[in-house]
Design an enzyme around this catalytic site. Structure first.
Site, PDB file in Angstrom:
ATOM      1  N   HIS A 277       0.925  -1.213   0.048  1.00 18.40           N
ATOM      2  CA  HIS A 277      -0.112  -0.039   0.109  1.00 18.40           C
ATOM      3  C   HIS A 277       0.867   1.409   0.031  1.00 18.40           C
ATOM      4  CE1 HIS A 277      -3.961  -1.950   1.304  1.00 18.40           C
ATOM      5  NE2 HIS A 277      -3.614  -2.300   0.101  1.00 18.40           N
TER       6      HIS A 277
ATOM      7  N   ASP B 239      -1.546   1.471  -9.466  1.00 15.91           N
ATOM      8  CA  ASP B 239      -2.480   0.877  -8.923  1.00 15.91           C
ATOM      9  C   ASP B 239      -3.509   2.180  -8.574  1.00 15.91           C
ATOM     10  OD1 ASP B 239      -4.901  -0.148  -7.539  1.00 15.91           O
ATOM     11  OD2 ASP B 239      -3.727  -1.314  -6.192  1.00 15.91           O
TER      12      ASP B 239
ATOM     13  N   ASP C  95     -10.886   0.025  -9.985  1.00 14.52           N
ATOM     14  CA  ASP C  95      -9.629  -0.516  -9.075  1.00 14.52           C
ATOM     15  C   ASP C  95      -8.776  -1.281 -10.037  1.00 14.52           C
ATOM     16  OD1 ASP C  95      -7.885  -1.135  -7.211  1.00 14.52           O
ATOM     17  OD2 ASP C  95      -9.095  -2.396  -5.851  1.00 14.52           O
TER      18      ASP C  95
ATOM     19  N   HIS D  98     -11.584  -8.683  -4.266  1.00 12.88           N
ATOM     20  CA  HIS D  98     -12.474  -8.342  -3.310  1.00 12.88           C
ATOM     21  C   HIS D  98     -13.685  -7.874  -4.206  1.00 12.88           C
ATOM     22  CE1 HIS D  98     -10.854  -4.314  -4.477  1.00 12.88           C
ATOM     23  NE2 HIS D  98      -9.655  -4.734  -4.307  1.00 12.88           N
TER      24      HIS D  98
ATOM     25  N   HIS E  85     -13.370  -1.602  -1.542  1.00 11.00           N
ATOM     26  CA  HIS E  85     -13.412  -3.038  -0.864  1.00 11.00           C
ATOM     27  C   HIS E  85     -14.968  -3.038  -0.522  1.00 11.00           C
ATOM     28  CE1 HIS E  85      -8.998  -2.482   0.064  1.00 11.00           C
ATOM     29  NE2 HIS E  85      -9.298  -2.993  -1.101  1.00 11.00           N
TER      30      HIS E  85
ATOM     31  N   TYR F 108       6.009 -10.202  -5.374  1.00 10.40           N
ATOM     32  CA  TYR F 108       6.766  -9.351  -4.868  1.00 10.40           C
ATOM     33  C   TYR F 108       8.128  -9.853  -4.342  1.00 10.40           C
ATOM     34  CZ  TYR F 108       1.893  -7.572  -4.928  1.00 10.40           C
ATOM     35  OH  TYR F 108       0.624  -7.220  -5.297  1.00 10.40           O
TER      36      TYR F 108
ATOM     37  N   GLU G 249      -4.482  -6.115 -12.096  1.00  5.08           N
ATOM     38  CA  GLU G 249      -5.521  -5.923 -11.212  1.00  5.08           C
ATOM     39  C   GLU G 249      -6.471  -5.488 -12.476  1.00  5.08           C
ATOM     40  OE1 GLU G 249      -5.778  -3.056  -8.236  1.00  5.08           O
ATOM     41  OE2 GLU G 249      -7.688  -4.343  -7.473  1.00  5.08           O
TER      42      GLU G 249
END
Ligand code: GLY
Ligand code: MN
Ligand code: MN
Length: 437
Positions: free
Chosen positions: A243, A260, A271, A354, A361, A388, A407
């Site tokens: 994040h 992102d 998203d 999600h 979310h 990662y 994503e």
């Protein structure tokens, strides 16, 4: 969105309420940033879903009577008109327009809530509200119930049953209607444009901050005021911080950039993440890891279809990622054992997605009666595997500081899945050719 959409939702919501019940939903409240400066106001999504009413300091109350054919009433408590304040902070809607435009059956000044709500609660059996979500609101509800309790000797009775609002409302929100999907597709479309702009300017930009600025420019130019969340613009090792939102690092040629970012349209979130080389050409190691994440994502998306359950995309994703890590000799051992031991978590510490909707979310239980939720047409979610690799002593240095996430936003259809963000390049060759162009 047409006001009729909100009134239809209210009807469906009140149909689900038990006879002789009340539902209480608070609006969002303005949050102080520092001294007398506020953060940009954002309406509470449950409140917005049923009312479309945009102001803070309001409370929606839905009242369903005892009768068999009761359709229910919407009573709103909201800010009063005030010429002096309106001169500073803009026009307020007031009680009259709350009824004439927003469709409330009754509207009262918010100051009257403590007097009016106990009267409405007296004799009512069941209360719906967001139980345990906000302590101050729980206390307010308890206070109103207590006021009624104090009068029981006069023959009044207080509500004896409390039910989580989510049991009705979040089930409704989980299945998106056509107007909601249109808003989501618009948000996704604008976000795709912003990602394309970021990809285009990336080779001449020198800092993450410039990419952040380009994203915001496209969002705002497209008429979208709110981001769905703070954009993550993470280059090199920063991409391994899940994040990361500082967005101030330099862009160095030869590193990967993970972006992102998603905007909101009429409250609906998008998203999206793309990862690409700052110089437009993947190195062999970047490409090898990227192909693993892409294969995992495609397999994850293929597992999104009616009848499959919520966790199936995640199960497929961790298998493909683990197989890829073994092929690249980053993990050693049998794939089944590595999955059992969750060895992939070192490189993939998050879930595969999600729900997506009014919240990034979004609401909706992931399990029903302790079993994973079965996908149904109209549900919307993200599919977002990643890898990662930080500076791990047990991993060869050639893999270090590579952080990748891909994503997309996905709609469950009657027969499978529709990738709402399909238009945005994500295959290695497509990204490289887009960046060359
Ligand atoms: N951007 C937040 C998330 O991907 O969940
Ligand atoms: Mn996400
Ligand atoms: Mn995201």
């Amino acid at each position: 969105m047409n006001m009729r959409c909100f009134s239809e939702r209210r009807s469906r919501f009140m149909e689900e309420m038990k006879p002789n019940s009340l539902a209480l939903i608070p609006a969002g409240s303005e949050q102080l940033r520092d001294r007398d400066i506020h953060y940009v106001f954002h309406q509470n999504s449950d409140f917005h879903y049923l009312t479309g009413y945009p102001e803070p300091q309001a409370l929606a109350l839905f009242q369903k009577g005892k009768g068999k054919n009761e359709t229910g009433r919407w009573i709103l408590f909201n800010l009063k008109k005030d010429e002096v304040i309106e001169r500073w902070t803009g026009t307020r809607i007031g009680q009259e327009k709350a009824c004439s435009f927003y469709g409330a059956d009754e509207a009262h000044a918010i100051e009257d809530q403590d007097e009016e709500i106990p009267k409405l609660m007296a004799g009512c059996q069941t209360l719906y509200y967001p139980i345990g979500v906000s302590e101050p609101f729980d206390r307010r509800v308890n206070g109103w119930v207590h006021t009624v309790e104090k009068q029981v000797r006069t023959g009044l009775s207080a509500p004896s049953v409390r039910i989580a609002l989510s049991s009705i409302l979040h089930e409704m929100r989980l299945i998106k209607t056509a107007p909601e999907l249109a808003c989501m597709q618009k948000a996704v479309g604008v976000s795709c444009l912003a990602h394309e702009r970021a990809m285009r300017v990336c080779q001449s930009a020198t800092s993450e901050f410039q990419i952040h600025a380009e994203l915001m420019r496209v969002f705002m130019e497209s008429g979208c005021r709110h981001v769905a969340y703070e954009p993550i613009v993470a280059s090199g090792e920063n991409a391994c911080i899940l994040h990361y939102t500082e967005n101030t690092g330099p862009l160095k040629s030869g590193e990967l950039l993970l972006v992102d970012a998603g905007v909101e349209f009429e409250g609906y979130a998008s998203d999206i993440t793309r990862t690409y080389p700052t110089n437009g050409k993947f190195s062999p190691e970047q490409k090898a890891l990227y192909e693993v994440v892409l294969e995992a994502q495609q397999a994850g998306i293929a597992a999104v279809k009616p009848g499959n359950h919520w966790n199936q995309p995640h199960e497929v994703v961790i298998r493909v990622l683990t197989e890829g890590l073994v092929d690249l000799k980053i993990l050693q051992g049998s794939v089944d054992t590595l999955i059992e031991q969750k060895s992939y978590e070192k490189f993939y510490p998050h879930q595969t997605g999600h729900w997506l909707g009014l919240n990034v979310h979004d609401v909706g239980a992931y399990k029903v009666d302790e079993a994973w939720r079965i996908f149904k047409a109209g549900m919307t979610l993200t599919v977002e595997p990643g890898l990662y690799v930080k500076c791990e002593p047990e991993v060869l240095p050639k893999w270090w500081n590579i952080g990748i996430r891909i994503e997309d936003d996905v709609l469950v259809t009657e027969t499978g899945a529709l990738v709402m963000s399909e238009a945005l390049p994500k295959k290695v060759a497509d990204i490289e050719s887009f960046m060359r162009g």
